[in-house]
Design a protein around this motif. Structure first.
Motif, mmCIF file in Angstrom:
data_model
loop_
_atom_site.group_PDB
_atom_site.id
_atom_site.type_symbol
_atom_site.label_atom_id
_atom_site.label_comp_id
_atom_site.label_asym_id
_atom_site.label_seq_id
_atom_site.Cartn_x
_atom_site.Cartn_y
_atom_site.Cartn_z
ATOM 1 N N UNK A 350 18.491 -35.433 -32.853
ATOM 2 C CA UNK A 350 19.111 -35.546 -34.176
ATOM 3 C C UNK A 350 18.902 -34.268 -34.979
ATOM 4 N N UNK A 351 17.702 -33.697 -34.880
ATOM 5 C CA UNK A 351 17.425 -32.452 -35.604
ATOM 6 C C UNK A 351 18.258 -31.303 -35.047
ATOM 7 N N UNK A 352 18.391 -31.241 -33.729
ATOM 8 C CA UNK A 352 19.230 -30.197 -33.125
ATOM 9 C C UNK A 352 20.676 -30.326 -33.600
ATOM 10 N N UNK A 353 21.189 -31.529 -33.565
ATOM 11 C CA UNK A 353 22.576 -31.767 -33.987
ATOM 12 C C UNK A 353 22.774 -31.375 -35.439
ATOM 13 N N UNK A 354 21.841 -31.769 -36.298
ATOM 14 C CA UNK A 354 21.977 -31.461 -37.717
ATOM 15 C C UNK A 354 21.865 -29.957 -37.979
ATOM 16 N N UNK A 355 20.975 -29.290 -37.236
ATOM 17 C CA UNK A 355 20.816 -27.838 -37.412
ATOM 18 C C UNK A 355 22.096 -27.110 -37.022
ATOM 19 N N UNK A 356 22.700 -27.523 -35.917
ATOM 20 C CA UNK A 356 23.941 -26.884 -35.477
ATOM 21 C C UNK A 356 25.059 -27.136 -36.474
ATOM 22 N N UNK A 357 25.181 -28.374 -36.933
ATOM 23 C CA UNK A 357 26.202 -28.674 -37.953
ATOM 24 C C UNK A 357 25.989 -27.849 -39.211
ATOM 25 N N UNK A 358 24.740 -27.711 -39.611
ATOM 26 C CA UNK A 358 24.424 -26.942 -40.814
ATOM 27 C C UNK A 358 24.846 -25.489 -40.659
ATOM 28 N N UNK A 359 24.555 -24.901 -39.502
ATOM 29 C CA UNK A 359 24.899 -23.501 -39.277
ATOM 30 C C UNK A 359 26.414 -23.296 -39.174
ATOM 31 N N UNK A 360 27.105 -24.239 -38.587
ATOM 32 C CA UNK A 360 28.562 -24.133 -38.499
ATOM 33 C C UNK A 360 29.183 -24.170 -39.888
ATOM 34 N N UNK A 361 28.659 -25.024 -40.742
ATOM 35 C CA UNK A 361 29.251 -25.236 -42.065
ATOM 36 C C UNK A 361 28.709 -24.312 -43.149
ATOM 37 N N UNK A 362 27.707 -23.513 -42.829
ATOM 38 C CA UNK A 362 27.098 -22.623 -43.823
ATOM 39 C C UNK A 362 27.046 -21.195 -43.275
ATOM 40 N N UNK A 363 28.149 -20.440 -43.383
ATOM 41 C CA UNK A 363 28.195 -19.070 -42.865
ATOM 42 C C UNK A 363 27.137 -18.166 -43.485
ATOM 43 N N UNK A 364 26.770 -18.430 -44.734
ATOM 44 C CA UNK A 364 25.759 -17.597 -45.386
ATOM 45 C C UNK A 364 24.403 -17.759 -44.709
ATOM 46 N N UNK A 365 24.031 -18.991 -44.434
ATOM 47 C CA UNK A 365 22.779 -19.244 -43.726
ATOM 48 C C UNK A 365 22.821 -18.637 -42.327
ATOM 49 N N UNK A 366 23.941 -18.812 -41.663
ATOM 50 C CA UNK A 366 24.071 -18.263 -40.307
ATOM 51 C C UNK A 366 23.923 -16.745 -40.322
ATOM 52 N N UNK A 367 24.513 -16.102 -41.303
ATOM 53 C CA UNK A 367 24.419 -14.647 -41.407
ATOM 54 C C UNK A 367 22.997 -14.196 -41.729
ATOM 55 N N UNK A 368 22.339 -14.915 -42.660
ATOM 56 C CA UNK A 368 20.970 -14.537 -43.037
ATOM 57 C C UNK A 368 20.012 -14.660 -41.857
ATOM 58 N N UNK A 369 20.098 -15.780 -41.141
ATOM 59 C CA UNK A 369 19.227 -15.958 -39.987
ATOM 60 C C UNK A 369 19.518 -14.908 -38.915
#
Length: 412
Positions: A350-369
């Motif tokens: 569940x945590x993996x799924x939520x993390x992936x969804x979060x990164x897909x939907x939040x380009x800013x977070x994806x870019x920062x990481x």
């Protein structure tokens, strides 16, 4: 400084974790200014013909451990005749039986100063025999532990306890043992392996990944990938989180791709056969890829739910390419990566799924990481790896010449 940096079955380990780590060692030693390092890849080419005959071929039976009372036959596996490739940017001796330029320039009389073995099979055993018999310093590199051997191929978990006993015995004959993480050192000390152990990162060859972006459209079209692609890189093993990878994929609508070879013969585990023969509709197993840069170009979020690693070179490669990374929260990653700074760490599906969804939907977070991950990868550049290896070789050689046994204080 003449170094035998040996990997048996080298051609068969091409682009495996161990093979990549050895490529990194040789490339790193080629650029260090700590010492002038001359690298050889087989005993046959490291020795002059006269010394090759005198020191290896003449012996029919040699004790590796005289106290054990066990004798072993010496054979032609002192050199890796399977190995036929070397990193193009690294100076190494020929491994196909021909004389190297360096051999001829020295008049074929000089021998090696130190032996550094990267595997634990019969070829490494023979090289270790030679080093101990000739009183040449011996370094063994612990790329394998019982823990990461399990769940790799059919039967590997069953024989893992036997592997541990062998590793404990073999590693204990070295003057110094190298490993890529503090986690691995703690595992080895718990066996216990009494040999002093130094931690040196496997590193990441950032220059080798240069230009990866240009492969994006080619590899996405080749494997029919679209939208945000969640991807993994490396050999397909259950130990690397295969079941979790597929089950998380089933809970999303994104394309998942695993770039890397997988076993199809009798050595393949049932789990690998099950998932690769009948993968979820949104999961692609590519098999071998011609250029690993294409994998990092095609993917957007690197997903690595591995159960055990000694370090994980592919993680560093993904980070070097600026990819956002999702990892399983296991001990080895604690010493290298920080949750929500250069990666996201999870424990459950569940945590993996939520993390992936979060990164897909939040380009800013994806870019920062991704940017922070790139900075982390640069901390493992090959220049630093080469300096540490060269310093280690010098320390061990100096100690051996002085008749001084290496201790933990010599290598910290």
């Amino acid at each position: 400084m003449r170094v035998l940096n040996y990997l048996e079955l080298e051609s068969r380990l091409n682009r495996s974790g161990i093979g990549t780590a050895v490529d990194h060692q040789r490339a790193a030693l080629n650029i260090t200014d700590v010492a002038d390092v001359e690298i050889y890849t087989s005993l046959r080419n490291a020795l002059s013909p006269r010394n090759w005959i005198k020191d290896t071929l003449w012996s029919a039976a040699v004790d590796l451990d005289q106290d054990s009372g066990d004798s072993y036959r010496s054979n032609k596996e002192y050199s890796d005749t399977d190995s036929n490739s070397s990193p193009p940017h690294t100076h190494v001796s020929a491994v196909d039986g021909s004389d190297s330029t360096a051999d001829s320039e020295r008049g074929c009389e000089s021998d090696i100063d130190i032996v550094h073995c990267n595997l634990v099979g019969p070829g490494s055993f023979a090289a270790a025999q030679y080093a101990l018999r000739s009183e040449i310093p011996l370094i063994l590199h612990a790329h394998i532990t019982r823990e990461d051997f399990a769940e790799s191929f059919r039967g590997s978990t069953t024989i893992a306890p036997v592997v541990e006993r062998y590793l404990k015995w073999f590693y204990s004959h070295a003057d110094l043992l190298l490993c890529p993480s503090e986690y691995t050192r703690s595992v080895l000390q718990a066996y216990p392996v009494e040999t002093p152990i130094r931690v040196i990162t496997n590193g990441v060859d950032i220059n080798a990944l240069s230009g990866f972006e240009s492969y994006r459209e080619e590899y996405r079209q080749k494997y029919h990938l679209s939208g945000p692609v969640i991807f993994g890189v490396g050999n397909v093993f259950e130990r690397k989180g295969l079941t979790t990878f597929c089950q998380v994929a089933e809970q999303t609508s994104y394309d998942f791709a695993w770039f890397g070879p997988y076993d199809t013969g009798p050595q393949a585990s049932r789990t690998v056969q099950r998932w690769t023969n009948n993968p979820p509709s949104n999961v692609t197993f590519t098999g071998w890829v011609d250029d690993i840069r294409g994998a990092y170009a095609a993917g957007d979020i690197y997903f690595f739910p591995t159960k055990n690693e000694n370090q994980g070179i592919a993680v560093l490669e993904a980070m070097a390419c600026g990819k956002a990374v999702v990892l399983r929260d296991i001990p080895v990653f604690e010493e290298f990566y920080t949750h929500n700074e250069d990666c996201l760490k999870c424990e459950t599906q569940a945590e993996f799924r939520d993390a992936i969804n979060c990164l897909v939907n939040d380009p800013t977070l994806r870019s920062r990481l991704g940017e922070n991950a790139k900075a982390t990868a640069h901390e493992h550049d090959l220049e630093g790896v080469g300096d540490q290896l060269a310093e280690t070789y010098k320390t061990v050689i100096t100690a051996t010449e002085a008749g001084h046994e290496i201790t933990s204080t010599d290598i910290t």
